[in-house]
Scaffold this active site. Structure first.
Site, PDB file in Angstrom:
ATOM      1  N   ALA A   1       0.869  -1.192   0.000  1.00 41.66           N
ATOM      2  CA  ALA A   1       0.000   0.000   0.000  1.00 41.66           C
ATOM      3  C   ALA A   1       0.905   1.241   0.000  1.00 41.66           C
ATOM      4  CB  ALA A   1      -0.963  -0.007   1.177  1.00 41.66           C
TER       5      ALA A   1
ATOM      6  N   HIS B   1       2.875   4.613  -0.462  1.00 43.20           N
ATOM      7  CA  HIS B   1       2.522   6.022  -0.606  1.00 43.20           C
ATOM      8  C   HIS B   1       3.822   6.819  -0.714  1.00 43.20           C
ATOM      9  CE1 HIS B   1       3.647   6.198   3.584  1.00 43.20           C
ATOM     10  NE2 HIS B   1       2.690   5.333   3.900  1.00 43.20           N
TER      11      HIS B   1
ATOM     12  N   HIS C   1       6.793   5.956   1.544  1.00 40.82           N
ATOM     13  CA  HIS C   1       7.627   4.822   1.115  1.00 40.82           C
ATOM     14  C   HIS C   1       8.516   5.226  -0.061  1.00 40.82           C
ATOM     15  CE1 HIS C   1       3.970   2.520   2.666  1.00 40.82           C
ATOM     16  NE2 HIS C   1       4.952   2.028   3.396  1.00 40.82           N
TER      17      HIS C   1
ATOM     18  N   SER D   1       0.341   7.434   5.746  1.00 38.75           N
ATOM     19  CA  SER D   1       0.272   6.092   6.312  1.00 38.75           C
ATOM     20  C   SER D   1      -0.656   5.262   5.432  1.00 38.75           C
ATOM     21  CB  SER D   1      -0.307   6.168   7.730  1.00 38.75           C
ATOM     22  OG  SER D   1      -0.761   4.893   8.130  1.00 38.75           O
TER      23      SER D   1
END
Ligand code: PAF
Length: 283
Positions: free
Chosen positions: A34, A36, A39, A187
């Protein structure tokens, strides 16, 4: 260019053996997917400093203390691979569960002390799960450097201590938290918030910044924190699990920012648990 997705440790080792033989520096960005911008900023840092970059994606069951949180954790592998394409990473390692936890797996990596408070207190077993999987990922990837976000500051400290204590030769590098324009820390869990929930969520960082400013004016933490928690509940959070001022080096609690300090918070909105932390300049 499409990035190779590796699911077996043997395939990962085939690559890393070649890179290690050629004397190349390997960087790893461990994630649970996941992806974003937070990252991707870690991937950028790794690309700038390493010859080879591996992104790992593994939703690690051992670090979830709440089965519902594990079941609902976003899984977006195909999108993640597309997001990584422009960065020129060398491999995405998405291990099959038995590559991390083979039948009969019986070992637990547990870091004492640092894990007694905050996330460790509210999420029993969480840091054992993190330390165990990260130790495995460091060893499996043979990474020289590993990149973690400061958003999970306590995790960063735990991982650094684990690598040091176990003589795992992976240098642990912390990178600044990436935020939405509202101040909300990025997050993967934000994906589960409604537009209204996202508005409420933005109050967390705003409240923390006000607390840091009040501390800078010499106000006492206890009073300011009480006020900030009341404000967060009024803004729509259902619960503030903690709002703590702690030493940036040891995580011991502080009454004022008398040494390099950080403010840490965990709070719930729409049943989603959000955490954040910021630096507090010494008063
Ligand atoms: O921060 C995370 O996403 C996870 O805790 C990590 C470091 C990938 C270990 O599963």
């Amino acid at each position: 260019m499409t990035v190779p997705i590796l699911r077996q440790l043997a395939d990962l080792h085939a690559k890393t053996s070649e890179w290690t033989r050629a004397g190349e520096v390997i960087g790893v960005v461990p994630t649970m997917g996941a992806l974003h911008q937070g990252h991707l900023s870690l991937v950028e840092a790794a690309k700038a400093e390493c010859d080879r970059v591996i992104v790992t994606i593994f939703v690690n069951p051992k670090q979830f203390n709440n089965p519902e949180d594990l079941a609902k954790y976003p899984r977006t592998e195909a999108d993640d691979a597309v997001k990584l394409e422009p960065y020129g990473v060398d491999a995405i390692y998405v291990p099959e569960p038995d590559q991390i936890y083979p039948a009969g797996f019986a070992t637990n990596v547990s870091v004492a002390g640092l894990t007694d408070v905050m996330e460790g207190e509210f999420r029993p077993g969480h840091f054992d799960g993190v330390a165990t999987v990260v130790a495995k990922l460091f060893l499996q990837t043979r990474a020289n450097r590993a990149y973690f976000g400061e958003k999970d500051y306590q995790q960063l400290m735990v991982v650094r201590r684990m690598a040091r204590d176990l003589d795992i030769p992976t240098e642990v590098i912390g990178c600044p938290t990436v935020r939405e324009a509202s101040g909300l820390a990025m997050s993967s869990r934000n994906l589960r918030l409604s537009p209204e929930g996202l508005e409420v969520a933005a109050h967390l960082n705003a409240a923390m910044r006000s607390v840091a400013e009040a501390l800078g004016r010499g106000e006492a933490f206890d009073e300011v924190a009480k006020h900030a928690c009341a404000g967060l509940l009024e803004a729509g959070f259902s619960e503030v699990e903690y709002l703590d001022l702690r030493s940036a080096a040891s995580l011991k609690p502080l009454g004022r920012a008398s040494e390099p300090a950080r403010l840490f918070a965990a709070a719930l909105v729409e049943g989603i648990r959000l955490i954040d932390n910021i630096e507090v300049p010494a008063a």
